[in-house]
Design a protein around this motif. Structure first.
Motif, PDB file in Angstrom:
ATOM      1  N   ILE A 143       2.956  -6.069  37.625  1.00  0.00           N
ATOM      2  CA  ILE A 143       3.029  -4.720  37.070  1.00  0.00           C
ATOM      3  C   ILE A 143       4.409  -4.452  36.501  1.00  0.00           C
ATOM      4  CG2 ILE A 143       2.774  -2.268  37.617  1.00  0.00           C
ATOM      5  CD1 ILE A 143       0.263  -4.300  37.690  1.00  0.00           C
ATOM      6  N   ALA A 144       5.440  -4.974  37.190  1.00  0.00           N
ATOM      7  CA  ALA A 144       6.804  -4.762  36.684  1.00  0.00           C
ATOM      8  C   ALA A 144       6.999  -5.464  35.351  1.00  0.00           C
ATOM      9  CB  ALA A 144       7.822  -5.270  37.700  1.00  0.00           C
ATOM     10  N   ALA A 149       4.728  -5.655  33.026  1.00  0.00           N
ATOM     11  CA  ALA A 149       3.887  -5.053  31.983  1.00  0.00           C
ATOM     12  C   ALA A 149       4.686  -4.507  30.800  1.00  0.00           C
ATOM     13  CB  ALA A 149       3.001  -3.971  32.589  1.00  0.00           C
ATOM     14  N   PRO A 150       5.860  -3.861  31.011  1.00  0.00           N
ATOM     15  CA  PRO A 150       6.586  -3.344  29.841  1.00  0.00           C
ATOM     16  C   PRO A 150       7.026  -4.415  28.854  1.00  0.00           C
ATOM     17  CG  PRO A 150       7.388  -2.314  31.841  1.00  0.00           C
ATOM     18  CD  PRO A 150       6.478  -3.416  32.277  1.00  0.00           C
ATOM     19  N   THR A 151       7.064  -5.701  29.269  1.00  0.00           N
ATOM     20  CA  THR A 151       7.474  -6.739  28.309  1.00  0.00           C
ATOM     21  C   THR A 151       6.526  -6.792  27.121  1.00  0.00           C
ATOM     22  OG1 THR A 151       6.185  -8.381  29.481  1.00  0.00           O
ATOM     23  CG2 THR A 151       8.503  -8.226  30.067  1.00  0.00           C
ATOM     24  N   ILE A 161       0.386  -6.574  30.018  1.00  0.00           N
ATOM     25  CA  ILE A 161      -0.151  -5.223  29.844  1.00  0.00           C
ATOM     26  C   ILE A 161      -1.665  -5.239  30.018  1.00  0.00           C
ATOM     27  CG2 ILE A 161      -0.364  -5.443  27.336  1.00  0.00           C
ATOM     28  CD1 ILE A 161       0.779  -2.231  28.650  1.00  0.00           C
ATOM     29  N   TYR A 169      -2.427  -5.451  33.636  1.00  0.00           N
ATOM     30  CA  TYR A 169      -2.124  -4.147  34.238  1.00  0.00           C
ATOM     31  C   TYR A 169      -3.262  -3.157  34.019  1.00  0.00           C
ATOM     32  CZ  TYR A 169       0.110   0.426  34.718  1.00  0.00           C
ATOM     33  OH  TYR A 169       0.402   1.704  35.065  1.00  0.00           O
ATOM     34  N   GLY A 204      13.395  -1.845  23.748  1.00  0.00           N
ATOM     35  CA  GLY A 204      11.951  -1.825  23.934  1.00  0.00           C
ATOM     36  C   GLY A 204      11.575  -1.640  25.389  1.00  0.00           C
ATOM     37  N   PHE A 205      12.212  -2.412  26.271  1.00  0.00           N
ATOM     38  CA  PHE A 205      11.862  -2.339  27.685  1.00  0.00           C
ATOM     39  C   PHE A 205      12.308  -1.025  28.296  1.00  0.00           C
ATOM     40  CE2 PHE A 205      11.828  -7.236  28.052  1.00  0.00           C
ATOM     41  CZ  PHE A 205      10.787  -7.245  27.158  1.00  0.00           C
ATOM     42  N   ALA A 224       9.660   1.380  27.358  1.00  0.00           N
ATOM     43  CA  ALA A 224       8.399   1.010  28.000  1.00  0.00           C
ATOM     44  C   ALA A 224       8.428   1.352  29.489  1.00  0.00           C
ATOM     45  CB  ALA A 224       8.133  -0.477  27.792  1.00  0.00           C
ATOM     46  N   LEU A 225       9.556   1.118  30.142  1.00  0.00           N
ATOM     47  CA  LEU A 225       9.667   1.442  31.570  1.00  0.00           C
ATOM     48  C   LEU A 225       9.454   2.934  31.784  1.00  0.00           C
ATOM     49  CD1 LEU A 225      12.695  -0.689  32.817  1.00  0.00           C
ATOM     50  CD2 LEU A 225      10.336  -0.848  33.574  1.00  0.00           C
ATOM     51  N   PHE A 275       5.754   3.844  31.185  1.00  0.00           N
ATOM     52  CA  PHE A 275       4.841   3.454  32.256  1.00  0.00           C
ATOM     53  C   PHE A 275       4.958   4.401  33.445  1.00  0.00           C
ATOM     54  CE2 PHE A 275       2.656  -0.638  31.656  1.00  0.00           C
ATOM     55  CZ  PHE A 275       2.992  -0.807  30.331  1.00  0.00           C
ATOM     56  N   ARG A 286       2.106   7.161  35.034  1.00  0.00           N
ATOM     57  CA  ARG A 286       1.643   7.327  36.404  1.00  0.00           C
ATOM     58  C   ARG A 286       1.812   8.762  36.874  1.00  0.00           C
ATOM     59  NH1 ARG A 286       4.068   2.702  40.032  1.00  0.00           N
ATOM     60  NH2 ARG A 286       2.776   0.944  39.473  1.00  0.00           N
TER      61      ARG A 286
END
Lengths: 382, 446
Positions: free
Chosen positions: A191-192, A194-196, A258, A261, B425-426, B429-430, B433, B437
Motif C-alpha cells: 500500500i505504501a 501505491a503512490p509510485t 495502484i 491497492y 509526484g510522490f 500522491a501521498l 491517498f 482515506r
C-alpha cells in the motif's frame, strides 16, 4: 422532480420492453444480444471519435495549407530542375507551375470544400485508407500508410498483450492474498508503494535501462530482436523474449501497485458482506470462499477498473516504445512527429482510437460473461 | 467548512500525509526560490543562450558534488584573466611604435583527472596593424611547449584542444591531456603551477592585448551542465514552478468542469444527461496523448495551448460517471427539495446546493490528478514536444536521452530531473491517498 421521474419511468418502460423481448431466450442469446448492441454502440462511438480527430487534425484547414505548400514547392523544384523547361521564360514557367499545382490539388481533392472533404477523410480513415506517407516507409519498402501501420501493430500488440495479461493476474492474486492478510507488514508495504504509480511506465523504463542495461549490462538497451536477427526460429523467439523483459517490467511496475491497492480494497469490501460471513460460518474452505464468494462478485467492478487502466496504458506506451526503441505504433508516431509526416500522425491517432475501442469492446464481452445481471436480465447492467 | 477542517485535522494522523505535505511544501518553497533568484526573462535568456552566455562553462560536466565521494578529485573550471589582475601583464617599449606585451597566466592544478578543454580568448585594441602573439605552455617541472602564433583580430578565441598539429607534437594525445600529463606516468596529471605565456607585439601607439585562459573542468556547479554547456541548475530550478503551475491548473480545470457538467447532467436529467453520457463514451476512446501530439506538431507547442487542450479533453473524462453516481444520491436528499420549494432556480441549486456537497469527495481525486498532469507534461517533452521557450524537467530528460546520456554514463543528466519529478509526484500522491482515506469513509477502516 417531475422531469426526473418521467425519465425514470421511461427508462423503466424501455427496460421492461427489452425484458419482454428477451424473455424465454437462453442466457447465451442475451449475452450475444448485449455484445451486438455494445458493438453497434461502440462503432457509432468510433465514427464520431474519428471524425472529431479529423476535425482537430485539420482545424481551420491548416493541414491542407501545409499540403498545398508542399505541392507547390515540389512542383516548382521539379520544373526548375527539368532540363526540358530550361528554355522557358520565367512567366511561362510560373504559368506551367500553376497549372501542374492546380491539377495536383484537384487530384488530391483539395479544391472541394472542407465539409465535403471531411466526410471523404472520415471513410478513408475508418478503412485506414490514408494514402501514402510523406517520408516513412515500412520495412518492406511500402509507402502505403496502411502497410506501415499494420506492420507496426504486431510488436505493439505483443508488448501490451503480454504486459496487460501479467498485470491482470498478478494484481488479482496479490490483491486476494493481501486482502486475506490485511494489516500485515507486507500489506502495508504494498500500500505504501501505491503512490509510485503516479509516474508513467516510461519513467520506470529509464531507471530499468539505467540499472539493467547501463550498469549491469545483463539486458539490452532496447529494440525488439538482437542485431543481426538470429536465423533460427527458436533463437529469434528467445531474443524477442529477452528484449521484452525490460519494457514489460516497466509497464507492470508503473501500474501494478495502484491496481493491487484498489482491487484489494474491492475484495475487502466484498468480503465483509453477510453471505461471506455465512459461508465462513458454514465452514467452507477458504479457497472456495475466495473464489466463489469474494472473487466472483468483485469481477465486474475489477473489469471496469481494468478497462480504464488499459486505456491509460495504451497512450502511455507511446513514450515507452520510444524509450525502449520498440518498433511499434508508439515509436512510429514519434518518428512521424520528428519528420512531420502528416498522414502517419493522423493515421496513428485513428488506430489508437480503434485500439481503445477494441479494448473497451473485449472487456465488455468479458464483463457480460462475468456479470450475472447481463445473463439474467439485459436491462440491468447497461 | 467545519467538516473540511475536521477532515484536514484527521489527515495529520497519517504519517504518509505529513511526509507528503512536507514534500509539497518543500517543492513550493523550491519553486518560489527559483522565481525569486532567476526572474522569468532571465531564465529564458539563460536557457536559450548560446556561446555568449555559456562560453566559460564546460560541456557535459558532472555536478561538483561528485568530488565529495572518496577517490574522486576531478578538475573544476579555472579561469585566469589578465583584465582582473594587472600584475599578470608587463609592457615594454622595444622600438619606435613597437611594444612587447607579455602576459603570464599562471594557475594551480592539483586534480587527478584532466581538463575537458582549453581555450584562450584574446581581446586586442588597435587601429590598423594587427598585433601578433606567441603562446607558450610552461609546466610545473619547467618544460616549455610552444602552442603557436596568432595574428589577432579584435577578439580571437584560440581553441588549444582543437590544434591537431599540437596534438601530433604531443605524441598523439589530445592537447588537454598531453599538456598536463606527467612525463613519468602519462596516464596521470602532473600537479603544480602551470603557466600560459602569451608574448605579444603591438605595432601602434596605444594598442593593447588582453588574454583570458579557460581550463574547462569535468565538474560544474550543483547540477552539472548539458551538451550545450548550459548549467542544468537553471532548468532544474525553473522546472519546479512550471510543473507545479501546470499540474495544478490542469487538475483544477478538469475537475471543476467535470463536476459542473456531471451536476448539470444529473439535475436536468433526460436528454441532457443522456447526451453527456454519450459524449463521455466518445471521449473515452479519443486517445489523449496522440491528440496532444497532433496539436503539438500541427499548431503550437506552447505549454499553455497544451494545457487548454488537456482541460477541454478532460471535461468529459471517466470521472463524470463517479460524480454522476454521487450527484444522483444528492439529488434525492430533502434539502434539495426544500430549495425547490422556496423557488430556487436551476443555477442556484446546481452551484449552491449540489456542487458544495460533492467537494469533499473531489478533493482526493483532485490531489492525485496533479502528479498525473506533471508527468503528462514531462511525457510530451520527452517526445520532443516540450514548450519551445521554457526550461522544464521533461526537456532536460529529452535532451539527455537524445544525446545518449545513458549509453555514455552521464547518469546525473537523467537522474536529476527524474528524481525531482519523482519527488513532486510522490509528494502529491501521498497526500492524495491519505485524503482519499479521510474523505471516503468506506475506505477509512481499511
Amino acid at each position: 422532480m417531475a422531469d426526473a421521474s418521467i425519465a425514470r419511468a421511461s427508462d423503466q418502460v424501455a427496460s421492461e420492453g427489452r425484458r419482454d423481448r428477451s424473455s424465454g431466450q437462453g442466457s447465451f442469446a442475451r449475452v450475444a444480444g448485449y455484445t451486438i448492441s455494445r458493438a453497434i454502440a461502440l462503432f457509432i462511438t468510433i465514427v464520431i471519435g474519428v471524425y472529431a480527430t479529423i476535425l482537430i487534425a485539420n482545424m481551420g484547414g491548416y493541414v491542407d495549407e501545409i499540403r498545398s505548400a508542399q505541392i507547390e514547392e515540389s512542383v516548382a523544384i521539379g520544373v526548375s530542375q527539368n532540363p526540358e523547361y530550361r528554355s522557358l521564360t520565367s512567366a511561362q514557367r510560373q504559368e506551367l507551375v500553376a497549372g501542374i499545382v492546380e491539377v495536383e490539388r484537384r487530384r488530391l481533392g483539395l479544391d472541394r470544400p472542407f465539409m465535403v472533404r471531411s466526410f471523404t477523410y472520415l471513410t478513408n480513415a475508418l478503412t485506414l485508407d490514408l494514402g501514402r506517407s510523406e517520408y516513412i516507409s515500412s520495412d518492406r519498402g511500402s509507402r502505403q500508410v496502411r502497410q506501415v501501420i499494420l506492420e507496426r501493430l504486431a510488436p505493439t500488440l505483443i508488448l501490451f498483450a503480454s504486459a496487460n495479461l501479467i498485470l491482470f493476474f498478478v494484481a488479482i492474486f496479490v490483491g486476494l492474498f493481501l486482502s486475506r492478510r490485511y494489516g500485515s507488514w507486507l500489506d502495508r508495504f504494498v500500500i505504501a508503494l501505491a503512490p509510485t504509480s503516479a509516474a508513467p511506465s516510461w519513467f520506470f523504463g529509464i531507471f530499468l535501462i539505467l540499472i539493467f542495461a547501463a550498469l549491469l549490462g545483463v539486458l539490452p538497451f532496447g529494440g525488439m530482436v538482437a542485431t543481426p536477427p538470429p536465423p533460427d526460429r527458436l533463437d529469434y523467439a528467445l531474443s524477442v523474449l529477452r528484449h521484452l523483459i525490460l519494457p514489460v517490467s516497466a509497464i507492470i511496475i508503473g501500474a501494478v501497485f495502484i491496481t493491487i491497492y484498489s482491487w484489494r480494497t474491492f475484495f475487502l469490501i466484498y468480503s465483509s458482506e453477510d453471505y461471506v460471513e455465512m459461508a465462513k460460518a458454514k465452514g467452507l474452505p477458504s479457497n472456495t470462499i475466495e473464489r466463489r464468494y469474494v472473487l466472483r462478485p468483485t469481477l465486474p467492478t475489477i473489469i471496469t477498473s481494468f478497462a480504464l487502466l488499459v486505456i491509460q496504458l495504451w497512450t502511455g506506451g507511446i513514450v515507452l516504445e520510444t524509450v525502449f526503441n520498440w518498433p511499434g505504433l508508439g515509436r512510429l508516431l514519434f518518428q512521424a512527429i520528428n519528420l512531420f509526416d502528416t498522414p502517419i500522425i493522423v493515421a496513428s491517432v485513428v488506430i489508437f482510437a480503434y485500439l481503445l475501442a477494441v479494448t473497451v469492446f473485449l472487456l465488455d464481452i468479458v464483463y457480460a460473461l462475468v456479470d450475472p445481471r447481463v445473463k439474467v436480465d439485459s436491462g440491468g447492467a447497461v | 467548512m467545519k467538516a473540511l477542517l475536521r477532515n484536514l485535522k484527521a489527515l495529520t494522523q497519517f504519517p504518509s500525509a505529513i511526509v507528503g505535505l512536507g514534500v509539497v511544501f518543500a517543492m513550493v518553497v523550491f519553486a518560489a526560490y527559483a522565481m525569486i533568484t532567476i526572474p522569468y526573462s532571465e531564465a529564458i535568456r539563460l536557457w536559450r543562450g548560446g556561446d555568449q552566455v555559456w562560453g566559460d562553462t564546460p560541456r557535459n560536466a558532472r555536478p561538483a558534488w561528485f568530488n565529495l565521494f572518496p577517490g574522486n578529485n576531478l578538475p573544476t573550471t579555472i579561469r585566469v584573466d589578465s583584465r582582473h589582475d594587472p600584475n599578470l601583464k608587463t609592457r615594454q617599449e622595444v622600438g619606435e611604435e613597437l611594444t612587447a606585451v607579455d602576459i603570464r597566466l599562471p594557475f594551480e592544478f592539483r586534480y587527478d583527472g584532466f581538463p575537458k578543454e582549453l581555450n584562450v580568448t584574446f581581446a586586442a585594441q588597435f587601429e590598423a596593424r594587427r598585433p601578433n602573439v606567441q603562446m607558450t605552455w610552461v609546466t610545473p617541472d619547467g618544460r616549455e611547449i610552444r602552442l603557436g602564433d596568432l595574428t589577432l583580430r579584435a577578439t580571437e578565441t584560440f581553441r588549444i584542444s582543437q590544434e591537431s598539429r599540437l596534438e601530433r607534437r604531443l605524441g598523439g594525445r589530445p592537447p588537454e591531456v598531453g599538456l598536463f600529463a606527467n612525463p613519468d606516468d602519462p596516464s596521470r596529471a602532473l600537479h603544480g603551477t602551470y603557466e600560459l605565456r602569451a608574448e605579444g607585439l603591438v605595432f601602434e601607439e596605444g594598442a593593447d592585448i588582453e588574454a583570458k585562459l579557460v581550463v574547462f573542468g569535468q565538474v560544474h556547479g550543483l547540477a552539472g551542465t548539458d551538451h550545450r554547456r548550459r548549467d542544468l541548475m537553471v532548468a532544474l530550478l525553473w522546472g519546479a514552478p512550471i510543473a507545479l503551475a501546470f499540474g495544478l491548473l490542469a487538475a483544477v480545470g478538469t475537475t471543476i468542469t467535470t463536476m459542473i457538467i456531471a451536476a448539470v447532467g444529473v439535475w436536468f436529467g433526460g436528454i441532457v444527461d443522456a447526451a453527456i453520457q454519450r459524449v463521455t463514451e466518445v471521449n473515452l476512446i479519443l486517445p489523449l496523448l496522440p491528440i496532444l501530439i497532433m496539436v503539438g506538431t500541427f499548431y503550437s507547442r506552447s505549454i499553455w495551448v497544451i494545457l487548454g487542450v488537456i482541460i477541454v479533453l478532460g471535461i468529459f473524462s471517466a470521472n463524470i460517471k463517479t460524480y454522476r453516481a454521487i450527484f444522483l444520491q444528492v439529488k434525492q436528499t430533502p434539502y434539495i427539495e426544500a430549495a425547490r420549494a422556496y423557488g430556487a432556480g436551476h443555477g442556484r441549486i446546481v452551484f449552491r446546493y449540489m456542487i458544495p456537497r460533492v467537494v469533499p469527495v473531489l478533493v482526493p481525486s483532485f490531489v492525485t490528478l496533479i502528479p498525473t498532469y506533471v508527468f503528462l507534461e514531462a511525457t510530451l517533452a520527452v517526445l520532443g514536444l516540450g514548450d519551445p521557450i521554457l526550461p522544464t524537467w521533461g526537456k532536460v530528460i529529452n535532451d539527455a536521452l537524445t544525446q545518449g546520456a545513458l549509453f555514455r554514463g552521464q547518469y546525473y543528466w537523467v537522474l536529476e530531473p527524474a528524481l525531482l519529478l519523482m519527488v513532486i509526484g510522490f509528494g502529491f500522491a501521498l497526500v492524495g491517498f491519505a485524503l482519499d482515506r479521510v474523505f471516503n469513509p468506506r475506505l477509512r477502516d481499511l
